[in-house]
Design a protein around this motif. Structure first.
Motif, mmCIF file in Angstrom:
data_model
loop_
_atom_site.group_PDB
_atom_site.id
_atom_site.type_symbol
_atom_site.label_atom_id
_atom_site.label_comp_id
_atom_site.label_asym_id
_atom_site.label_seq_id
_atom_site.Cartn_x
_atom_site.Cartn_y
_atom_site.Cartn_z
ATOM 1 N N GLU A 3 0.735 -1.204 0.019
ATOM 2 C CA GLU A 3 -0.045 -0.156 0.079
ATOM 3 C C GLU A 3 0.795 1.178 -0.049
ATOM 4 O OE1 GLU A 3 -3.134 2.156 3.000
ATOM 5 O OE2 GLU A 3 -3.340 -0.150 2.740
ATOM 6 N N ASP A 6 2.028 1.771 -3.546
ATOM 7 C CA ASP A 6 1.208 2.169 -4.312
ATOM 8 C C ASP A 6 0.830 3.615 -4.539
ATOM 9 O OD1 ASP A 6 0.777 -0.355 -5.070
ATOM 10 O OD2 ASP A 6 -0.973 -0.806 -3.907
ATOM 11 N N TYR A 7 0.629 4.290 -3.041
ATOM 12 C CA TYR A 7 0.271 5.744 -3.230
ATOM 13 C C TYR A 7 1.486 6.413 -3.505
ATOM 14 C CZ TYR A 7 1.825 6.374 1.676
ATOM 15 O OH TYR A 7 2.752 6.553 2.757
ATOM 16 N N GLU A 10 1.404 6.375 -7.383
ATOM 17 C CA GLU A 10 0.360 7.152 -7.892
ATOM 18 C C GLU A 10 1.019 8.774 -7.735
ATOM 19 O OE1 GLU A 10 -2.032 6.218 -9.502
ATOM 20 O OE2 GLU A 10 -1.719 4.107 -9.437
ATOM 21 N N SER A 44 -9.087 10.674 -5.637
ATOM 22 C CA SER A 44 -8.029 9.826 -5.526
ATOM 23 C C SER A 44 -6.816 10.143 -5.680
ATOM 24 C CB SER A 44 -8.107 8.803 -6.778
ATOM 25 O OG SER A 44 -6.883 7.710 -6.755
ATOM 26 N N THR A 45 -6.127 11.355 -6.216
ATOM 27 C CA THR A 45 -5.103 12.069 -6.167
ATOM 28 C C THR A 45 -4.867 12.848 -4.803
ATOM 29 O OG1 THR A 45 -5.297 12.600 -8.527
ATOM 30 C CG2 THR A 45 -3.668 13.713 -7.378
ATOM 31 N N LYS A 47 -6.377 11.809 -2.084
ATOM 32 C CA LYS A 47 -6.162 10.759 -0.992
ATOM 33 C C LYS A 47 -4.796 10.242 -1.033
ATOM 34 C CE LYS A 47 -7.207 6.177 -1.643
ATOM 35 N NZ LYS A 47 -7.810 5.227 -1.904
ATOM 36 N N ASP A 48 -4.195 10.191 -2.406
ATOM 37 C CA ASP A 48 -2.902 9.600 -2.293
ATOM 38 C C ASP A 48 -1.867 10.589 -1.771
ATOM 39 O OD1 ASP A 48 -3.487 7.357 -3.414
ATOM 40 O OD2 ASP A 48 -3.452 7.901 -5.497
ATOM 41 N N LYS A 51 -2.205 10.786 1.903
ATOM 42 C CA LYS A 51 -1.426 9.497 2.502
ATOM 43 C C LYS A 51 0.033 9.456 2.584
ATOM 44 C CE LYS A 51 -4.215 5.516 1.564
ATOM 45 N NZ LYS A 51 -4.463 4.301 0.827
#
Length: 99
Positions: A3, A6-7, A10, A44-45, A47-48, A51
């Motif tokens: 995870e 992943d972010y 991204e 989504s962007t 959120k990434d 994070k």
């Protein structure tokens, strides 16, 4: 661990794909991204980015990742890479509200 990667991956894709050497200005590149992206993509962007900003990486590690992926000369805009990314998140949130 996947995870985390992943972010970060991204985030790197977003920074490299949006803030590359062929842009007129970082502000214009962000405006274009907000105008062209769907609400889902923006969320989504955001959120990434959040994070990443809240991750356990050190401040220096975070700044290095931002600098290595965005073609921005930070002394010219008088912001640190982290300040700049925080500003991007806020502007994207505003963009979501106006879509």
């Amino acid at each position: 661990m996947d995870e985390i990667y992943d972010y970060i991956e991204e985030l790197e894709d977003f920074l490299g794909g949006t803030f590359h050497q062929d842009i007129s200005s970082p502000e214009q590149a962000l405006d274009e991204f907000i105008n062209e992206a769907s609400i889902g993509c923006l969320l989504s962007t955001i959120k990434d980015c959040e994070k990443f900003l809240n991750s356990n990486l050190t401040k220096q590690e975070k700044e290095n990742i931002i600098q290595n992926n965005a073609e921005i000369y930070f002394p010219a805009i008088e912001l640190t890479p982290l300040q700049w990314l925080n500003n991007l998140v806020e502007k994207m949130k505003e963009g979501v509200k106006t879509k």
